[in-house]
Design a protein around this motif. Structure first.
Motif, PDB file in Angstrom:
ATOM      1  N   ARG A 178       0.805  -1.231   0.000  1.00 46.36           N
ATOM      2  CA  ARG A 178       0.000   0.000   0.000  1.00 46.36           C
ATOM      3  C   ARG A 178       0.834   1.275   0.000  1.00 46.36           C
ATOM      4  O   ARG A 178       0.396   2.320   0.482  1.00 46.36           O
ATOM      5  N   GLY A 179       2.059   1.209  -0.485  1.00 47.84           N
ATOM      6  CA  GLY A 179       2.905   2.389  -0.530  1.00 47.84           C
ATOM      7  C   GLY A 179       3.505   2.784   0.804  1.00 47.84           C
ATOM      8  O   GLY A 179       4.125   3.852   0.928  1.00 47.84           O
ATOM      9  N   LEU A 180       3.378   1.942   1.804  1.00 46.00           N
ATOM     10  CA  LEU A 180       3.926   2.234   3.135  1.00 46.00           C
ATOM     11  C   LEU A 180       5.450   2.137   3.106  1.00 46.00           C
ATOM     12  O   LEU A 180       6.022   1.194   2.569  1.00 46.00           O
ATOM     13  N   THR A 181       6.106   3.106   3.711  1.00 50.24           N
ATOM     14  CA  THR A 181       7.565   3.118   3.773  1.00 50.24           C
ATOM     15  C   THR A 181       8.041   2.208   4.898  1.00 50.24           C
ATOM     16  O   THR A 181       7.269   1.850   5.796  1.00 50.24           O
ATOM     17  N   PRO A 182       9.320   1.831   4.896  1.00 49.66           N
ATOM     18  CA  PRO A 182       9.849   1.017   5.992  1.00 49.66           C
ATOM     19  C   PRO A 182       9.611   1.652   7.364  1.00 49.66           C
ATOM     20  O   PRO A 182       9.261   0.960   8.319  1.00 49.66           O
ATOM     21  N   ARG A 183       9.768   2.971   7.476  1.00 48.41           N
ATOM     22  CA  ARG A 183       9.536   3.630   8.762  1.00 48.41           C
ATOM     23  C   ARG A 183       8.068   3.554   9.166  1.00 48.41           C
ATOM     24  O   ARG A 183       7.736   3.321  10.336  1.00 48.41           O
TER      25      ARG A 183
ATOM     26  N   ASN B  38       2.194   7.700  21.111  1.00 49.31           N
ATOM     27  CA  ASN B  38       3.141   8.464  20.285  1.00 49.31           C
ATOM     28  C   ASN B  38       4.454   8.700  21.022  1.00 49.31           C
ATOM     29  O   ASN B  38       5.532   8.643  20.428  1.00 49.31           O
ATOM     30  N   THR B  39       4.346   8.983  22.299  1.00 47.53           N
ATOM     31  CA  THR B  39       5.552   9.233  23.096  1.00 47.53           C
ATOM     32  C   THR B  39       6.424   7.986  23.172  1.00 47.53           C
ATOM     33  O   THR B  39       7.653   8.059  23.030  1.00 47.53           O
ATOM     34  N   GLU B  40       5.791   6.832  23.368  1.00 50.55           N
ATOM     35  CA  GLU B  40       6.544   5.577  23.442  1.00 50.55           C
ATOM     36  C   GLU B  40       7.187   5.249  22.096  1.00 50.55           C
ATOM     37  O   GLU B  40       8.335   4.782  22.042  1.00 50.55           O
ATOM     38  N   ILE B  41       6.456   5.517  21.019  1.00 45.58           N
ATOM     39  CA  ILE B  41       7.008   5.261  19.689  1.00 45.58           C
ATOM     40  C   ILE B  41       8.192   6.185  19.425  1.00 45.58           C
ATOM     41  O   ILE B  41       9.240   5.763  18.909  1.00 45.58           O
TER      42      ILE B  41
ATOM     43  N   ARG C  19       6.342  14.783  17.232  1.00 47.53           N
ATOM     44  CA  ARG C  19       5.773  15.428  16.050  1.00 47.53           C
ATOM     45  C   ARG C  19       6.052  14.597  14.801  1.00 47.53           C
ATOM     46  O   ARG C  19       5.195  14.470  13.913  1.00 47.53           O
ATOM     47  N   THR C  20       7.251  14.027  14.720  1.00 45.22           N
ATOM     48  CA  THR C  20       7.588  13.162  13.580  1.00 45.22           C
ATOM     49  C   THR C  20       6.706  11.922  13.570  1.00 45.22           C
ATOM     50  O   THR C  20       6.233  11.484  12.512  1.00 45.22           O
ATOM     51  N   VAL C  21       6.472  11.348  14.736  1.00 47.93           N
ATOM     52  CA  VAL C  21       5.600  10.179  14.831  1.00 47.93           C
ATOM     53  C   VAL C  21       4.194  10.538  14.372  1.00 47.93           C
ATOM     54  O   VAL C  21       3.551   9.786  13.617  1.00 47.93           O
ATOM     55  N   ALA C  22       3.699  11.698  14.798  1.00 47.79           N
ATOM     56  CA  ALA C  22       2.361  12.132  14.396  1.00 47.79           C
ATOM     57  C   ALA C  22       2.265  12.273  12.881  1.00 47.79           C
ATOM     58  O   ALA C  22       1.245  11.926  12.270  1.00 47.79           O
ATOM     59  N   ALA C  23       3.330  12.766  12.260  1.00 47.76           N
ATOM     60  CA  ALA C  23       3.338  12.910  10.793  1.00 47.76           C
ATOM     61  C   ALA C  23       3.304  11.539  10.128  1.00 47.76           C
ATOM     62  O   ALA C  23       2.583  11.337   9.132  1.00 47.76           O
ATOM     63  N   HIS C  24       4.061  10.590  10.661  1.00 45.87           N
ATOM     64  CA  HIS C  24       4.040   9.230  10.115  1.00 45.87           C
ATOM     65  C   HIS C  24       2.631   8.640  10.212  1.00 45.87           C
ATOM     66  O   HIS C  24       2.134   8.022   9.265  1.00 45.87           O
TER      67      HIS C  24
END
Length: 223
Positions: free
Chosen positions: A152-157, A171-174, A183-188
């Motif tokens: 589905r176009g998902l990146t490795p990250r 999000n904090t744990e990730i 903020r980066t996690v939220a964007a992912h």
């Protein structure tokens, strides 16, 4: 000169075996013993659990390697499939497969990085199936490797983030685990929701788990 008794058809063998083993207390008659002796290869093929599990593994599209997980830590290669370094006894992938079966999963799939994955074709799909009742006294389960398609176009990250979502991480744990900012996690996660057509992180996690579109946390350190 001893007359050779031709082996009867499979239904007759099964019927004769059932009578000999369960309906009488004495040894089976000589003709039945001869027929059973001549039919040992056919009987062995029919009841060999590795062959039975191999037939089930063949249903996985594009499967090229697979093993039976023994009750201890060993593995046995499935007939017709190749060996693979990922499936050696004690490997991280085999340990992850044993963990998902121990957690109660009967059938599941997930993604595993070949090396330090940087593109979608750097993964293999791992399909894990627990042994059914009756066969679980012989083996623990089956692990099969196949191409990782339909990502589905998902990146490795993003696949890595999905692994954390499946485990219910915040999000904090990730962010802490991936050494990035919340903020980066939220964007992912925003990108993940769009690619999986999901309205919430919970729905995204459910869809990812059902489709095997995630990297388990045990493999996260390999990226």
């Amino acid at each position: 000169m001893t007359e050779t008794v031709p082996p009867p058809a499979a239904p007759q063998i099964a019927e004769a075996a059932a009578r000999a083993l369960f309906e009488t207390t004495g040894p089976p008659p000589v003709p039945v013993r001869r027929s059973l002796a001549q039919s040992v290869p056919e009987l062995a093929t029919g009841i060999d659990p590795v062959r039975t599990l191999g037939a089930a593994a063949a249903l996985v599209d594009g499967a090229w390697a697979g093993v039976v997980l023994l009750l201890e830590q060993g593995v046995v290669r499935l007939p017709g499939l190749s060996d693979d370094a990922f499936l050696r006894p004690g490997s991280a992938l085999v340990a992850a497969a044993r963990d998902v079966i121990s957690d109660g999963a009967n059938h599941t799939s997930f993604l595993w990085p070949r090396t330090r994955a940087t593109a979608q074709d750097d993964f293999v799909r791992v399909t894990v199936t627990a042994c059914e009742r009756g066969m679980d006294t012989v083996a623990f389960g089956v692990v099969v490797l196949s191409p990782a398609t339909g990502l589905r176009g998902l990146t490795p990250r993003e696949l890595e983030v999905l692994g954390h979502l499946v485990e219910g991480c915040s999000n904090t744990e990730i962010a802490r685990a991936l050494a990035v900012t919340p903020r980066t996690v939220a964007a992912h996660i925003e990108h993940i929701l769009a690619k999986l057509n999901a309205t919430s992180r919970t729905l995204a996690a459910v869809r990812a788990e059902r489709a095997g579109l995630y990297i388990p946390l045990t493999a996260a350190g390999l990226l």
